[in-house]
Scaffold this motif. Structure first.
Motif, mmCIF file in Angstrom:
data_model
loop_
_atom_site.group_PDB
_atom_site.id
_atom_site.type_symbol
_atom_site.label_atom_id
_atom_site.label_comp_id
_atom_site.label_asym_id
_atom_site.label_seq_id
_atom_site.Cartn_x
_atom_site.Cartn_y
_atom_site.Cartn_z
ATOM 1 N N CYS A 73 0.842 -1.200 0.000
ATOM 2 C CA CYS A 73 0.000 0.000 0.000
ATOM 3 C C CYS A 73 0.876 1.249 0.000
ATOM 4 O O CYS A 73 2.025 1.229 0.442
ATOM 5 C CB CYS A 73 -0.890 0.045 1.245
ATOM 6 S SG CYS A 73 -1.928 -1.402 1.482
ATOM 7 N N ILE A 97 -10.548 -0.073 -5.392
ATOM 8 C CA ILE A 97 -10.087 -1.328 -4.815
ATOM 9 C C ILE A 97 -11.243 -2.325 -4.765
ATOM 10 O O ILE A 97 -12.341 -2.000 -4.339
ATOM 11 C CB ILE A 97 -9.493 -1.106 -3.406
ATOM 12 C CG1 ILE A 97 -9.022 -2.423 -2.805
ATOM 13 C CG2 ILE A 97 -10.476 -0.429 -2.480
ATOM 14 C CD1 ILE A 97 -7.925 -3.066 -3.602
ATOM 15 N N ARG A 374 -7.807 3.538 -4.178
ATOM 16 C CA ARG A 374 -7.622 3.112 -5.561
ATOM 17 C C ARG A 374 -6.579 1.981 -5.590
ATOM 18 O O ARG A 374 -5.996 1.631 -4.571
ATOM 19 C CB ARG A 374 -7.135 4.273 -6.438
ATOM 20 C CG ARG A 374 -8.099 5.435 -6.548
ATOM 21 C CD ARG A 374 -9.259 5.104 -7.460
ATOM 22 N NE ARG A 374 -10.102 6.283 -7.697
ATOM 23 C CZ ARG A 374 -11.117 6.630 -6.949
ATOM 24 N NH1 ARG A 374 -11.420 5.894 -5.894
ATOM 25 N NH2 ARG A 374 -11.843 7.696 -7.234
ATOM 26 N N GLU A 375 -6.327 1.453 -6.777
ATOM 27 C CA GLU A 375 -5.295 0.432 -6.941
ATOM 28 C C GLU A 375 -4.562 0.686 -8.249
ATOM 29 O O GLU A 375 -5.182 0.996 -9.263
ATOM 30 C CB GLU A 375 -5.920 -0.964 -6.952
ATOM 31 C CG GLU A 375 -4.880 -2.081 -6.964
ATOM 32 C CD GLU A 375 -5.540 -3.456 -6.886
ATOM 33 O OE1 GLU A 375 -5.533 -4.042 -5.788
ATOM 34 O OE2 GLU A 375 -6.064 -3.920 -7.907
ATOM 35 N N SER A 376 -3.249 0.581 -8.231
ATOM 36 C CA SER A 376 -2.458 0.846 -9.438
ATOM 37 C C SER A 376 -2.562 -0.332 -10.401
ATOM 38 O O SER A 376 -2.448 -1.491 -10.011
ATOM 39 C CB SER A 376 -0.989 1.086 -9.067
ATOM 40 O OG SER A 376 -0.450 -0.026 -8.382
ATOM 41 N N LYS A 390 -0.428 -3.137 -8.858
ATOM 42 C CA LYS A 390 -1.195 -3.849 -7.838
ATOM 43 C C LYS A 390 -0.909 -3.327 -6.427
ATOM 44 O O LYS A 390 -1.017 -4.065 -5.438
ATOM 45 C CB LYS A 390 -0.928 -5.358 -7.886
ATOM 46 C CG LYS A 390 -1.351 -6.024 -9.192
ATOM 47 C CD LYS A 390 -2.836 -5.927 -9.416
ATOM 48 C CE LYS A 390 -3.268 -6.620 -10.701
ATOM 49 N NZ LYS A 390 -4.722 -6.484 -10.949
ATOM 50 N N THR A 391 -0.532 -2.040 -6.342
ATOM 51 C CA THR A 391 -0.355 -1.404 -5.039
ATOM 52 C C THR A 391 -1.631 -0.673 -4.671
ATOM 53 O O THR A 391 -2.194 0.062 -5.483
ATOM 54 C CB THR A 391 0.812 -0.408 -5.070
ATOM 55 O OG1 THR A 391 2.033 -1.093 -5.333
ATOM 56 C CG2 THR A 391 0.947 0.325 -3.732
ATOM 57 N N ARG A 392 -2.093 -0.867 -3.459
ATOM 58 C CA ARG A 392 -3.314 -0.195 -2.997
ATOM 59 C C ARG A 392 -2.967 1.232 -2.585
ATOM 60 O O ARG A 392 -2.028 1.463 -1.815
ATOM 61 C CB ARG A 392 -3.910 -0.960 -1.829
ATOM 62 C CG ARG A 392 -5.316 -0.545 -1.460
ATOM 63 C CD ARG A 392 -5.960 -1.539 -0.520
ATOM 64 N NE ARG A 392 -6.085 -2.864 -1.133
ATOM 65 C CZ ARG A 392 -6.676 -3.897 -0.542
ATOM 66 N NH1 ARG A 392 -7.187 -3.748 0.670
ATOM 67 N NH2 ARG A 392 -6.758 -5.061 -1.142
#
Length: 510
Positions: A73, A97, A374-376, A390-392
């Motif tokens: 995260c 997310i 959000r999420e990358s 996939k990082t929050r």
């Protein structure tokens, strides 16, 4: 021998290069506290994470990297950082997310609109929201619905006030918001199908709690298949109850539509369910909707449109009770513009700049969603830091509203900060996503599509309460506490209970 030496040199070079590369990659990550095995930084968080993120950001800076269990995260705590993530790199952080058990269950496997991944279905639903479901024409068409429910709300409080009875304003405001959303979405009034309406209120509360509640299985990878906290059972029960109510409502509406076609009759107006069923029945539609899409969208609207609006009005009332000079100034403005012979209406709001400033100041201190998540989708370099895919991403809206580098006396409730020298509301701070210092509805393509509806309901009902009633707090010094409790939104820890003493005499006809 020479070959073995060359091979050894090559392997050594590769190993050293990998070590240097990993070290360099690590240094490009944002600052991070010391993590523990397996749980990462979960031990640093309480049930109110936006406050914990804020405290950590004081030590580790406006952007920091955390591992919540096995989930990487990044937390952004300033407007500048939020802008870089959500505007400069919007395409990489456009997905909400979704990887939680609660969201997957309550959205029928992400078949809703709010949590659907970016793609043809989401873009179609966004266009539909902007043009029809939540567009200006629908809001204008349903103005009488909002007026009727607001009048019913004021009449109810008037009866309580005349009798000297205390009112739980959180509960009453929740009922008001739920009634408005219910009528706009599925056409029910407060008196029709009361059993279904009451069940929907309970479902909204349960769904909001489940989505906002911490579930350890969402964060520890080897626990994902285990239901250690009994989440799955509660989720199934909530989904089954919601299914039963919506199936009944949709079946009744379909029968009514078939009957109308046979008799050439029409409904007085189309609500959101009618629009969704039109698309469901249209074989040539750009995107084919199924029943689960419809039910998931309706749940989105109920959860997003009920809790947040009622809580914002409740927080505003709490601040006004604790700041009587602000309350009196707002009351004088309403009396000057509206008078005392009629109740304030939506068309009056544009002429009430101080009321608008009160709402903005409430959004600053008590944002309806304290964390924007959000999420990358891809790896990006943001503010000089490497953010892997996939990082929050957590944007701490609550902390941005308390940033002393942006706001003078940030902990004080001062609506005047939003008023310019001419007595008008500052255009600099827009609540629709253009100002990254004030993001109550998010920003960009993923901002809340119901902004206009929420602002209509919020302003006119807060104004009516200010105009019509003196709120008498029983006991103590007449103040109310401002403690928060855990939740997806920002609920008060203790109910706001007051006697709504009628202020106007004679009271305007409603």
């Amino acid at each position: 021998m020479e070959f073995q030496l060359s091979l050894l040199c090559l392997i050594s070079t590769i190993v050293i290069a990998l070590i240097l590369w990993r070290k360099q990659k690590k240094t490009l990550l944002p600052p991070s506290p010391m993590a523990l095995p397996i749980i990462g930084h979960l031990h640093l968080l309480s049930t109110i994470p936006h406050r914990d993120f804020h405290k950590l950001s004081i030590h580790y800076g406006p952007i920091m990297h955390l591992f919540l269990g096995s989930v990487p995260c990044v937390v952004a705590s300033t407007a500048e950082a939020a802008k870089d993530f959500l505007k400069t790199h919007e395409s990489s952080f456009s997905n909400r997310i979704t990887q939680t058990v609660a969201i997957e269950a309550l959205t029928y496997g992400f078949q809703d609109f709010f949590f659907a991944p970016d793609g043809p279905y989401w873009r179609f639903m966004r266009k539909l929201c902007m043009s029809e479901l939540l567009g200006g024409h629908m809001l204008d068409q349903l103005l009488p619905v909002r007026q009727q429910e607001s009048k019913r709300f004021i009449q109810h409080l008037l009866r309580k006030g005349v009798a000297g009875e205390a009112v739980d304003f959180g509960g009453e405001l929740m009922t008001l918001s739920n009634n408005i959303v219910s009528r706009m979405t599925v056409g029910h009034t407060s008196t029709e199908n009361e059993k279904d309406v009451e069940e929907m209120r309970k479902l909204v509360a349960d769904a909001a709690e489940l989505v906002g509640k911490f579930n350890i299985s969402d964060f520890i990878w080897f626990l994902k298949r285990l239901d250690l906290q009994g989440f799955n059972m509660r989720l199934k029960q909530t989904r089954d109850r919601f299914d039963a109510v919506l199936d009944r409502i949709i079946k009744q509406r379909e029968e009514e539509r078939r009957s109308n076609k046979q008799t050439d009759g029409t409904r007085p107006f189309k609500d959101m369910l009618d629009v969704l069923l039109d698309i469901f029945e249209d074989e040539s539609s750009e995107i084919k909707l199924n029943k689960e899409n419809i039910k998931a969208f309706i749940l989105d609207i109920f959860v997003a449109g009920t809790d947040t609006t009622s809580l914002t009005i409740e927080w505003a009332l709490s601040e006004l009770i604790n700041h009587p000079h602000v309350l009196e100034k707002a009351r004088l403005e309403i009396d000057a513009v509206v008078g005392k012979s009629r109740i304030v209406e939506e068309s009056d709001i544009k002429n009430l700049p101080y009321l608008q400033a009160i709402v903005k100041e409430t959004f600053r201190l008590h944002p309806p969603g304290p964390l924007l998540i959000r999420e990358s989708s891809t790896s990006e370099v943001v503010c000089g830091y490497n953010i892997p895919a996939k990082t929050r991403l957590f944007i701490n809206i609550w902390a941005i509203g308390r940033d002393p580098n942006q706001w003078k006396n940030p902990l004080e409730f001062m609506p005047e900060r939003f008023i310019d020298e001419d007595g008008n509301v500052h255009g600099e701070f827009d609540v629709r996503g253009q100002s990254y210092h004030l993001l109550p509805f998010g920003t960009g393509r993923r901002r809340c599509p119901a902004i206009s509806l929420a602002l209509h309901v919020l302003h006119v009902n807060l104004a009516a309460l200010i105009q019509c009633f003196q709120l008498k707090v029983n006991g103590g010094d007449g103040k109310v506490d401002m403690e928060e409790k855990p939740g997806l939104t920002l609920p008060r820890a203790h109910p706001l209970i007051c006697v709504p003493v009628p202020r106007l005499s004679p009271f305007p006809a409603i």
